[in-house]
Design a protein around this motif. Structure first.
Motif, short mmCIF file in Angstrom:
data_model
loop_
_atom_site.label_atom_id
_atom_site.label_comp_id
_atom_site.label_asym_id
_atom_site.label_seq_id
_atom_site.Cartn_x
_atom_site.Cartn_y
_atom_site.Cartn_z
N ALA A 1 4.56 15.06 -0.70
CA ALA A 1 5.61 15.86 -1.46
C ALA A 1 6.86 14.78 -1.92
O ALA A 1 6.97 13.83 -1.06
CB ALA A 1 6.46 16.87 -0.46
N GLY A 2 7.32 14.64 -3.10
CA GLY A 2 8.31 13.59 -3.60
C GLY A 2 7.78 12.25 -3.83
O GLY A 2 8.63 11.63 -4.45
N LEU A 3 6.67 12.13 -3.65
CA LEU A 3 6.18 10.73 -4.17
C LEU A 3 5.57 10.57 -5.48
O LEU A 3 4.81 11.61 -5.84
CB LEU A 3 4.64 10.48 -3.14
N ALA A 4 5.90 9.49 -6.01
CA ALA A 4 5.90 9.83 -7.86
C ALA A 4 5.18 8.38 -8.08
O ALA A 4 5.33 7.68 -7.36
CB ALA A 4 7.08 9.82 -8.38
N ASP A 5 4.31 8.37 -9.09
CA ASP A 5 3.81 7.20 -9.71
C ASP A 5 4.95 6.28 -10.55
O ASP A 5 5.92 6.98 -10.77
CB ASP A 5 2.51 7.53 -10.31
N PRO A 6 4.64 5.23 -10.84
CA PRO A 6 5.61 4.45 -11.95
C PRO A 6 6.01 5.34 -13.05
O PRO A 6 7.13 4.95 -13.72
CB PRO A 6 4.91 3.25 -12.18
N GLU A 7 5.19 6.25 -13.69
CA GLU A 7 5.70 6.98 -14.75
C GLU A 7 6.56 8.30 -14.33
O GLU A 7 7.12 9.05 -15.23
CB GLU A 7 4.46 7.52 -15.54
N THR B 1 -9.41 13.86 8.30
CA THR B 1 -9.50 13.55 9.76
C THR B 1 -8.04 14.25 10.45
O THR B 1 -7.78 14.06 11.38
CB THR B 1 -9.13 12.04 10.16
N GLY B 2 -7.00 14.66 9.43
CA GLY B 2 -6.06 15.30 9.83
C GLY B 2 -4.83 14.45 10.12
O GLY B 2 -3.56 14.84 10.71
N VAL B 3 -4.79 13.33 9.69
CA VAL B 3 -3.66 12.30 9.61
C VAL B 3 -2.55 12.72 8.65
O VAL B 3 -1.63 12.52 8.87
CB VAL B 3 -4.26 11.09 9.73
N LEU B 4 -3.35 13.12 7.57
CA LEU B 4 -2.35 13.43 6.29
C LEU B 4 -2.35 15.14 6.04
O LEU B 4 -3.37 15.55 6.23
CB LEU B 4 -2.52 12.69 5.29
N SER B 5 -1.27 15.40 5.54
CA SER B 5 -1.10 16.78 4.65
C SER B 5 -0.45 16.91 3.50
O SER B 5 0.07 15.82 3.18
CB SER B 5 -0.58 17.74 5.85
#
Length: 430
Positions: free
Chosen positions: A162-168, A153-157
């Motif tokens: 960028a920079g988001l990480a999981d708990p590991e 829908t173009g809400v996200l790109s």
């Protein structure tokens, strides 16, 4: 689509309903937990195997199936009139950790079987009908929801990931590349689309309203707005034995006060507002150290945009007061701000007409949970079909919907898709 008892059409519809039930159990084997639940996190191996297996099944039904550039999977039943915008149906296959086997998955499997049935029974539609298995909706592995539908829908790109990480410590974009979706390679179809005419999503209710009112179908009128945030409270880690209580900069004690305040303020505000702290993590926590950093999530929902924003502003202001009083630092990061979205009255009327056609008892109702349809609502006519959830349990291995209720929802979806692909709505410009 006349209903004639004993007609091959009715017999084939029943067969596809049974196939749908079997396929739903089959999909639950991807990421099955020993405890009985299902864990399919975005870009993890069970998720990838499930998406690849869905492509094989779609192709086996004669649908054109493939990934887009971020991992959404489409199955297309090509129409004869290219001037008509496609009708899209589907949901997501990612789960929460140790979740149930119906949330999202039912919408994917029901949509796949619906298109398979329509192709087998009626052949080429006038309007293209498509189904989608979104790569992600839950926000369970990374602190960002609607990664799949948000790109469409173009809400996200990619920038939002960028920079988001999981708990590991694995970043979203690293996980994406490891799963085979290489950034900027351009070998797969672009995720962003501007050609979708309408969107229909079928989903378990995840509440107890339909069961309590003894109704078979919920016709969703609107989806609540939702804000998701991460709150980080920073103090000073220090020795638990040698630091007097009056000299502590205890981040956990402050966070605990904030969590309790969240519940207190939400109760005071009253329904339909809800506020939840779903995860709290003490960074480098040790039993004999005063906690120096705590991170927790905050989820706020309401049907009124102004009220959800006012509540958030007041709550964060009170959090800051707690931090200042305790001489701590506080930081907040917003990961999601989804507005309340009304569903399309036209498609909803077709859902109600399908219920009347089959004699299914139904009601109009709002959705207290967020769904992919929430992102499509602002860009194209969108609607949702709910089926009952036993005791309203969801995001849990005990999540359950009766097989007969799953089939009722499936038949309702088939009827609506028939109208837009072959029937009275096939010529309608969406």
């Amino acid at each position: 689509m006349a209903k004639i008892k004993g007609h091959p059409q009715e017999e084939m519809l029943a067969q596809y309903g049974e196939r749908m039930l079997l396929a739903l159990e089959w999909l639950a084997t991807f990421g099955a937990d020993p405890e009985g639940g299902v864990t399919r996190l975005l870009y993890a191996e069970p998720w990838l195997k499930a998406q690849l297996a869905l492509i094989d099944n779609m192709q086996g039904m004669g649908l054109k199936a493939d990934f887009d550039e971020i991992g959404n999977v489409y199955g297309k039943l090509q129409g004869s009139d290219p001037t008509l915008k496609p009708m899209l149906t589907g949901s997501h296959i990612d789960t929460v950790k140790n979740g149930g086997k119906y949330d999202g998955a039912y919408g994917v499997i029901a949509s796949m079987m619906a298109l398979g049935y329509l192709k087998a029974m009626y052949g080429t539609p006038k309007r293209t009908l498509e189904m989608v298995s979104f790569c992600e909706e839950e926000g369970s592995r990374f602190p960002l929801a609607y990664w799949g539908s948000g790109h469409v829908t173009g809400v996200l790109s990619l920038a939002e990931g960028a920079g988001l990480a999981d708990p590991e410590g694995v970043t979203l974009l690293e996980a994406m590349e490891r799963a085979g979706f290489e950034i900027d390679q351009g070998q797969l179809h672009p995720a962003r689309r501007d050609d979708i005419g309408g969107y229909i999503e079928i989903h378990i209710e995840q509440g107890a309203v339909l069961e309590f009112k003894e109704k078979k179908i919920g016709v969703v009128t609107a989806i609540v707005g939702q804000i998701r945030m991460t709150v980080v409270v920073t103090g000073i880690p220090n020795h638990a034995g040698t630091t007097p209580m009056t000299m502590r900069k205890d981040a956990l004690a402050a966070a605990a006060e904030m969590v309790a305040l969240t519940e207190k303020m939400a109760l005071a505000e009253g329904e339909p507002l809800v506020a939840t702290v779903g995860r709290l993590e003490v960074k480098r926590g040790t039993s004999n150290v005063v906690p120096g950093e705590v991170e927790f999530t905050l989820d706020i929902r309401h049907t009124d945009k102004r009220k959800i924003e006012a509540f958030r502003a007041e709550l964060i202001s009170r959090f800051v007061e707690i931090a200042v009083r305790r001489e701590l630092y506080i930081d907040t990061v917003e990961h999601l701000n989804a507005l309340p979205v009304a569903m399309d009255s036209g498609i909803s009327a077709e859902i109600e007409a399908a219920c009347d056609f089959y004699g299914y008892e139904h009601i109009r109702m709002p959705s207290g949970a967020g769904h992919d349809a929430q992102l499509f609502g602002p860009i194209c006519p969108s609607a949702m079909i709910f089926v009952p959830s036993r005791a309203g349990i969801s995001h849990n291995p005990k999540e359950f919907t009766k097989p007969e209720d799953l089939i009722v929802g499936f038949q309702t979806l088939v009827h609506v898709l028939y109208q837009y692909g072959y029937g009275g709505k096939a010529d309608e410009n969406l």
